[in-house]
Design a protein around this motif. Structure first.
Motif, PDB file in Angstrom:
ATOM      1  N   ALA A 245      55.299  -4.500 -12.818  1.00 58.24           N
ATOM      2  CA  ALA A 245      56.605  -5.178 -12.896  1.00 58.24           C
ATOM      3  C   ALA A 245      56.386  -6.534 -13.564  1.00 58.24           C
ATOM      4  O   ALA A 245      56.181  -7.566 -12.902  1.00 58.24           O
ATOM      5  CB  ALA A 245      57.206  -5.327 -11.509  1.00 58.24           C
ATOM      6  N   VAL A 246      56.428  -6.530 -14.885  1.00 59.41           N
ATOM      7  CA  VAL A 246      56.041  -7.692 -15.683  1.00 59.41           C
ATOM      8  C   VAL A 246      56.860  -8.924 -15.320  1.00 59.41           C
ATOM      9  O   VAL A 246      56.318 -10.024 -15.151  1.00 59.41           O
ATOM     10  CB  VAL A 246      56.195  -7.357 -17.182  1.00 59.41           C
ATOM     11  N   ASP A 247      58.161  -8.770 -15.207  1.00 59.10           N
ATOM     12  CA  ASP A 247      59.016  -9.927 -14.914  1.00 59.10           C
ATOM     13  C   ASP A 247      58.867 -10.377 -13.464  1.00 59.10           C
ATOM     14  O   ASP A 247      58.829 -11.575 -13.173  1.00 59.10           O
ATOM     15  CB  ASP A 247      60.478  -9.601 -15.234  1.00 59.10           C
ATOM     16  N   ASP A 248      58.756  -9.421 -12.544  1.00 57.25           N
ATOM     17  CA  ASP A 248      58.588  -9.785 -11.137  1.00 57.25           C
ATOM     18  C   ASP A 248      57.288 -10.551 -10.907  1.00 57.25           C
ATOM     19  O   ASP A 248      57.189 -11.339  -9.956  1.00 57.25           O
ATOM     20  CB  ASP A 248      58.595  -8.534 -10.255  1.00 57.25           C
ATOM     21  N   ALA A 249      56.297 -10.320 -11.767  1.00 56.74           N
ATOM     22  CA  ALA A 249      55.014 -11.008 -11.610  1.00 56.74           C
ATOM     23  C   ALA A 249      55.145 -12.516 -11.765  1.00 56.74           C
ATOM     24  O   ALA A 249      54.253 -13.268 -11.340  1.00 56.74           O
ATOM     25  CB  ALA A 249      53.994 -10.462 -12.604  1.00 56.74           C
ATOM     26  N   GLU A 250      56.242 -12.970 -12.354  1.00 57.08           N
ATOM     27  CA  GLU A 250      56.445 -14.410 -12.532  1.00 57.08           C
ATOM     28  C   GLU A 250      57.013 -15.068 -11.281  1.00 57.08           C
ATOM     29  O   GLU A 250      57.125 -16.292 -11.221  1.00 57.08           O
ATOM     30  CB  GLU A 250      57.376 -14.650 -13.725  1.00 57.08           C
ATOM     31  N   THR A 251      57.380 -14.277 -10.268  1.00 60.15           N
ATOM     32  CA  THR A 251      57.886 -14.838  -9.015  1.00 60.15           C
ATOM     33  C   THR A 251      56.730 -15.093  -8.063  1.00 60.15           C
ATOM     34  O   THR A 251      55.620 -14.573  -8.255  1.00 60.15           O
ATOM     35  CB  THR A 251      58.888 -13.883  -8.353  1.00 60.15           C
ATOM     36  N   ALA A 252      56.987 -15.864  -7.012  1.00 62.92           N
ATOM     37  CA  ALA A 252      55.925 -16.194  -6.060  1.00 62.92           C
ATOM     38  C   ALA A 252      55.354 -14.941  -5.409  1.00 62.92           C
ATOM     39  O   ALA A 252      54.134 -14.754  -5.334  1.00 62.92           O
ATOM     40  CB  ALA A 252      56.453 -17.155  -5.007  1.00 62.92           C
ATOM     41  N   GLU A 253      56.236 -14.063  -4.935  1.00 61.91           N
ATOM     42  CA  GLU A 253      55.767 -12.834  -4.288  1.00 61.91           C
ATOM     43  C   GLU A 253      55.122 -11.894  -5.293  1.00 61.91           C
ATOM     44  O   GLU A 253      54.075 -11.291  -5.031  1.00 61.91           O
ATOM     45  CB  GLU A 253      56.936 -12.147  -3.585  1.00 61.91           C
ATOM     46  N   GLY A 254      55.743 -11.759  -6.457  1.00 62.48           N
ATOM     47  CA  GLY A 254      55.202 -10.874  -7.485  1.00 62.48           C
ATOM     48  C   GLY A 254      53.856 -11.325  -7.998  1.00 62.48           C
ATOM     49  O   GLY A 254      52.978 -10.502  -8.290  1.00 62.48           O
ATOM     50  N   ARG A 255      53.658 -12.632  -8.092  1.00 58.78           N
ATOM     51  CA  ARG A 255      52.369 -13.165  -8.546  1.00 58.78           C
ATOM     52  C   ARG A 255      51.260 -12.732  -7.598  1.00 58.78           C
ATOM     53  O   ARG A 255      50.185 -12.302  -8.028  1.00 58.78           O
ATOM     54  CB  ARG A 255      52.453 -14.690  -8.630  1.00 58.78           C
ATOM     55  N   ARG A 256      51.529 -12.847  -6.304  1.00 62.68           N
ATOM     56  CA  ARG A 256      50.517 -12.433  -5.322  1.00 62.68           C
ATOM     57  C   ARG A 256      50.215 -10.945  -5.444  1.00 62.68           C
ATOM     58  O   ARG A 256      49.056 -10.524  -5.369  1.00 62.68           O
ATOM     59  CB  ARG A 256      50.992 -12.783  -3.916  1.00 62.68           C
ATOM     60  N   SER A 257      51.275 -10.142  -5.605  1.00 66.31           N
ATOM     61  CA  SER A 257      51.072  -8.694  -5.702  1.00 66.31           C
ATOM     62  C   SER A 257      50.307  -8.324  -6.970  1.00 66.31           C
ATOM     63  O   SER A 257      49.408  -7.469  -6.951  1.00 66.31           O
ATOM     64  CB  SER A 257      52.417  -7.975  -5.672  1.00 66.31           C
ATOM     65  N   TYR A 308      51.340 -11.283 -15.374  1.00 66.94           N
ATOM     66  CA  TYR A 308      50.920  -9.890 -15.450  1.00 66.94           C
ATOM     67  C   TYR A 308      49.720  -9.745 -16.379  1.00 66.94           C
ATOM     68  O   TYR A 308      48.690  -9.146 -16.012  1.00 66.94           O
ATOM     69  CB  TYR A 308      52.075  -9.013 -15.942  1.00 66.94           C
ATOM     70  N   GLY A 309      49.810 -10.308 -17.584  1.00 61.66           N
ATOM     71  CA  GLY A 309      48.701 -10.217 -18.527  1.00 61.66           C
ATOM     72  C   GLY A 309      47.451 -10.895 -18.026  1.00 61.66           C
ATOM     73  O   GLY A 309      46.329 -10.418 -18.233  1.00 61.66           O
ATOM     74  N   GLN A 310      47.628 -12.035 -17.340  1.00 61.62           N
ATOM     75  CA  GLN A 310      46.473 -12.733 -16.789  1.00 61.62           C
ATOM     76  C   GLN A 310      45.773 -11.890 -15.721  1.00 61.62           C
ATOM     77  O   GLN A 310      44.537 -11.817 -15.678  1.00 61.62           O
ATOM     78  CB  GLN A 310      46.927 -14.069 -16.206  1.00 61.62           C
TER      79      GLN A 310
END
Length: 467
Positions: A245-257, A308-310
């Protein structure tokens, strides 16, 4: 003693290798290099990673130890005396029951692969042999056993068995007709419920040597999942699981996941692979690049723009430490599930006229070809390393592909309006995207795998959707 050159010789039993060891002697005795990893692997001996060294002392000539196929590889050499060795292939396949025998002395050693039964009979008193194994002994280890006197194999023992020193346990082992062949080590597919996972199910078509694990049976982010497996039963892991989930990865929760699944879990997988000598196939993404200088080469360099890419680049770095790894990098994957092509086909069917980004270019990767390429790398034993794998053909923008979908669905191409990324994502929470995701395919093609054109696969895919 004459010292022959170090040499590795094949035998009629697949993977069973005889090794000539130079023995240097004088009036004081003799010396040899019993195990020399670099020189022996250069000559063809597997780099099998021994972890335990055992020594067997046999007081009397004629001491005979039973035919045991063990769940690990071993390297056996004589330290003193002489021994007759008998090896029987107890693995599944056409070689089942095949026998090879040889005499071992300090100048001859043997590499015995997992599943090949091995037995030894001493030819001199006070014979000593040592063996290296690549798994620590465990009482839970499963052996496959064959009777020393089996009539089908008919080992020509130098000392007849009725005069040999044999344990009661070895005398009671089953005949060949009762032996269950040793199955091959399996390939474990993680993420088997995703687009690529479903394509891998199809490309392996029910092969018994491949095990598919969806997230409910193997959660890549859970340490317990790794601890629950007996990794001796596996030879390869295909990691088709990821947080995408590329866009969700930019959120706090998505980054952790994203970091938990795409990086931390892959570190755990890499550690497991190194410890158990597994081959890892890890699937990565064009998002590890910044998209400023395509076509991107197999080796990078990394320059991810978003979280996401990182996280995917971190996963690639972890997999790179595994000696036996295939890093397979794809772009714009289309399979059985939610994807861009299905969305465009649905819009065309409903008469919607979408605005689609026209300044991001790349190629589609159809999951069936990604799966076929992964199997090709494993089956062909291609050189380990990184491979880009998308479908072939000219690079296109998302708007170009959308227009192709509309045309193939019977709608005019003009129904698709091209817009810039800045326009499309204005006022939306969105991750930065590489503008050029085109992957250089020279590496995968050099292995003999040539991905079909994206345009051909797109027509076939839409035909199946329409059917």
């Amino acid at each position: 003693m004459n010292a022959p050159q170090l040499a590795v010789r094949e035998t009629p039993v697949a993977g069973l290798l005889l090794v000539d060891l130079p023995v240097h002697g004088d009036n004081r005795g003799w010396f040899k290099e019993n195990w020399q990893r670099r020189a022996m692997t250069e000559l063809g001996l597997p780099d099998f990673g021994p972890v335990q060294n055992n020594v067997s002392f046999n007081a009397a000539a004629g001491t005979t130890r039973g035919i045991h196929a063990e769940p690990w590889d071993k390297f056996v050499s004589v330290v003193a005396g002489r021994a007759f060795g008998a090896w029987v292939d107890l693995r599944e396949g056409e070689g089942f029951g095949r026998l090879f025998t040889a005499e071992l002395d300090p100048g001859t050693a043997v590499f015995v692969p997992r599943g090949v039964g091995n037995a030894f009979q001493t030819l001199e008193d006070n014979t000593v042999y040592s063996y290296l194994v690549n798994e620590h002994w465990s009482p839970a280890a499963k052996y496959t056993l064959l009777n020393l006197a089996d009539e089908t194999v008919s080992v020509p023992w130098p000392v007849p068995l009725e005069r040999a020193e044999i344990s009661d346990k070895d005398r009671g082992h089953p005949r060949l007709s009762q032996v269950l062949p040793v199955p091959p080590r399996r390939t474990l597919v993680l993420g088997a419920d995703g687009q690529l996972g479903r394509a891998l199910r199809a490309v392996y078509d029910g092969g018994t040597a491949v095990e598919f694990a969806a997230r409910d049976s193997f959660d890549l982010a859970s340490p317990d999942a790794f601890d629950s497996r007996d990794w001796r039963d596996y030879e390869a892991v295909i990691n088709a699981a990821a947080f995408t989930a590329v866009d969700d990865a930019e959120t706090a929760e998505g980054r952790r996941s994203a970091w938990a699944i795409n990086a931390a879990a892959v570190v755990r997988l890499a550690r497991t692979a190194v410890e158990h000598r597994l081959t890892v196939v890890h699937v990565s993404s064009d998002y590890v690049f910044d998209g400023l200088a395509g076509p991107h080469a197999d080796a990078g360099p990394w320059a991810p723009l978003g979280v996401y890419g990182q996280s995917k680049a971190a996963g690639e770095a972890a997999v790179g430490v595994v000696p036996r790894h295939y890093l397979v990098r794809s772009s714009w994957v289309v399979g059985e599930g939610k994807n861009f092509v299905r969305t465009m086909a649905s819009l065309a069917e409903r008469g919607v006229k979408p605005s689609v980004v026209n300044d991001q270019t790349g190629r589609l990767t159809f999951a069936e070809d990604l799966a076929a390429g992964i199997r090709h790398l494993l089956d062909s034993k291609a050189p380990y390393g990184s491979y880009n794998l998308s479908n072939s053909g000219p690079a296109q923008s998302w708007a170009d592909i959308a227009a192709d979908v509309f045309e193939l669905c019977g709608r005019p191409r003009s129904d698709v309006t091209g817009v810039s990324s800045a326009e499309y994502f204005q006022d939306k929470q969105a991750a930065p995207r590489p503008l050029d995701s085109t992957l250089d395919l020279a590496g995968i093609e050099a292995t003999g795998f040539f991905p079909p054109p994206a345009a051909l696969r797109l027509r076939e895919y839409l035909s199946r959707l329409g059917g």
